[in-house]
Design a protein around this motif. Structure first.
Motif, PDB file in Angstrom:
ATOM      1  N   UNK A 127       0.843  -1.192   0.000  1.00  8.54           N
ATOM      2  CA  UNK A 127       0.000   0.000   0.000  1.00  8.54           C
ATOM      3  C   UNK A 127       0.879   1.244   0.000  1.00  8.54           C
ATOM      4  N   UNK A 128       0.509   2.236  -0.792  1.00  7.05           N
ATOM      5  CA  UNK A 128       1.238   3.504  -0.802  1.00  7.05           C
ATOM      6  C   UNK A 128       0.255   4.657  -0.920  1.00  7.05           C
ATOM      7  N   UNK A 167       5.121   2.664  -8.064  1.00  5.94           N
ATOM      8  CA  UNK A 167       5.817   2.323  -6.820  1.00  5.94           C
ATOM      9  C   UNK A 167       5.506   0.898  -6.368  1.00  5.94           C
ATOM     10  N   UNK A 168       4.268   0.476  -6.616  1.00  9.32           N
ATOM     11  CA  UNK A 168       3.870  -0.877  -6.223  1.00  9.32           C
ATOM     12  C   UNK A 168       4.269  -1.919  -7.262  1.00  9.32           C
ATOM     13  N   UNK A 225      -5.177  -4.523 -10.584  1.00  8.94           N
ATOM     14  CA  UNK A 225      -4.765  -5.326  -9.428  1.00  8.94           C
ATOM     15  C   UNK A 225      -4.768  -4.538  -8.124  1.00  8.94           C
ATOM     16  N   UNK A 226      -5.352  -3.335  -8.146  1.00  8.57           N
ATOM     17  CA  UNK A 226      -5.297  -2.499  -6.946  1.00  8.57           C
ATOM     18  C   UNK A 226      -6.666  -1.934  -6.574  1.00  8.57           C
ATOM     19  N   UNK A 227      -6.775  -1.533  -5.316  1.00  3.21           N
ATOM     20  CA  UNK A 227      -7.914  -0.758  -4.833  1.00  3.21           C
ATOM     21  C   UNK A 227      -7.455   0.679  -4.680  1.00  3.21           C
ATOM     22  N   UNK A 248      -3.398   3.820  -2.567  1.00  3.45           N
ATOM     23  CA  UNK A 248      -3.551   2.674  -3.457  1.00  3.45           C
ATOM     24  C   UNK A 248      -2.989   1.429  -2.783  1.00  3.45           C
ATOM     25  N   UNK A 249      -3.794   0.359  -2.767  1.00  6.21           N
ATOM     26  CA  UNK A 249      -3.359  -0.896  -2.140  1.00  6.21           C
ATOM     27  C   UNK A 249      -3.575  -2.063  -3.090  1.00  6.21           C
TER      28      UNK A 249
END
Length: 205
Positions: free
Chosen positions: A3-4, A21-22, A28-30, A54-55
């Motif tokens: 998560x960032x 960053x992820x 693929x993220x929420x 974003x996670x």
């Protein structure tokens, strides 16, 4: 990193920064928008950057494994779990020193655990999975036992010419009884009663 929180000139820019960053993709993220930002006069004065959190989406199967592990360790600390996926059907196989405690009498504990994991995974996932939880080959041994029981009680029903009712069983086990006798032209089977007391009745023809 799962998560960032990132910022950008626009929400889209902030999201792209977070995804980079992820090291993942947007599907693929929420995404949680903390601040949509503001362009400001002439795009400069009073401008405010957009902020997003974003996670990475958690795999529902991984979450199911974690949940199952929590339940299983209440019975034994050395339980190992192997996972096999076939389309929408997920198989979990448990092994360990105290596996009999997890199986329970006639598989009742194992069936209860399977139900809990089934409810859990379909609550968190957008896909509908069918869960099967086994313990060191118990399901296959139980299937063989039920098939033998079905044939034995079918012979009894024919001999005494009366209905023979089996003990209450979950739907998966009732299905085994029905399947075992479907080619027997001398009997018919039906399910009777209401859950959790629904059972198979074998009737001589």
């Amino acid at each position: 990193m799962k998560q960032v929180t990132a910022s950008g000139q626009t929400v889209k820019d902030a999201v792209q920064s977070a995804i980079q960053q992820l090291n993942t993709t947007e599907d693929q993220v929420n995404i949680e928008i903390i601040d949509e930002g503001k362009k400001g006069m002439f795009g400069i004065f009073g401008a405010k950057r957009a902020i997003v959190k974003v996670s990475i989406k958690e795999d529902p199967i991984d979450q199911a494994v974690t949940y199952l592990k929590e339940i299983a360790t209440a019975f034994s600390e050395d339980v190992a779990i192997t996972v096999k996926r076939e389309g929408k059907q997920i198989y979990f196989d448990l092994s360990g020193h105290k596996i009999a405690m997890i199986i329970g009498k006639r598989g009742q504990t194992l069936n209860a655990i399977q139900h809990l994991v089934q409810v859990m995974i379909n609550r968190i996932s957008s896909e509908h999975f069918r869960i099967v939880i086994d313990a060191e080959g118990y399901r296959n041994r139980r299937r063989i036992t039920l098939e033998q029981l079905a044939h034995r009680l079918a012979d009894k029903a024919i001999k005494i010419n009366k209905d023979v009712a089996l003990e209450p069983m979950p739907s998966s086990e009732r299905k085994i009884i029905h399947s075992a006798l479907q080619d027997n032209q001398q009997v018919e089977t039906c399910s009777d009663g209401t859950e959790p007391n629904r059972h198979v009745v074998i009737r001589a023809l």
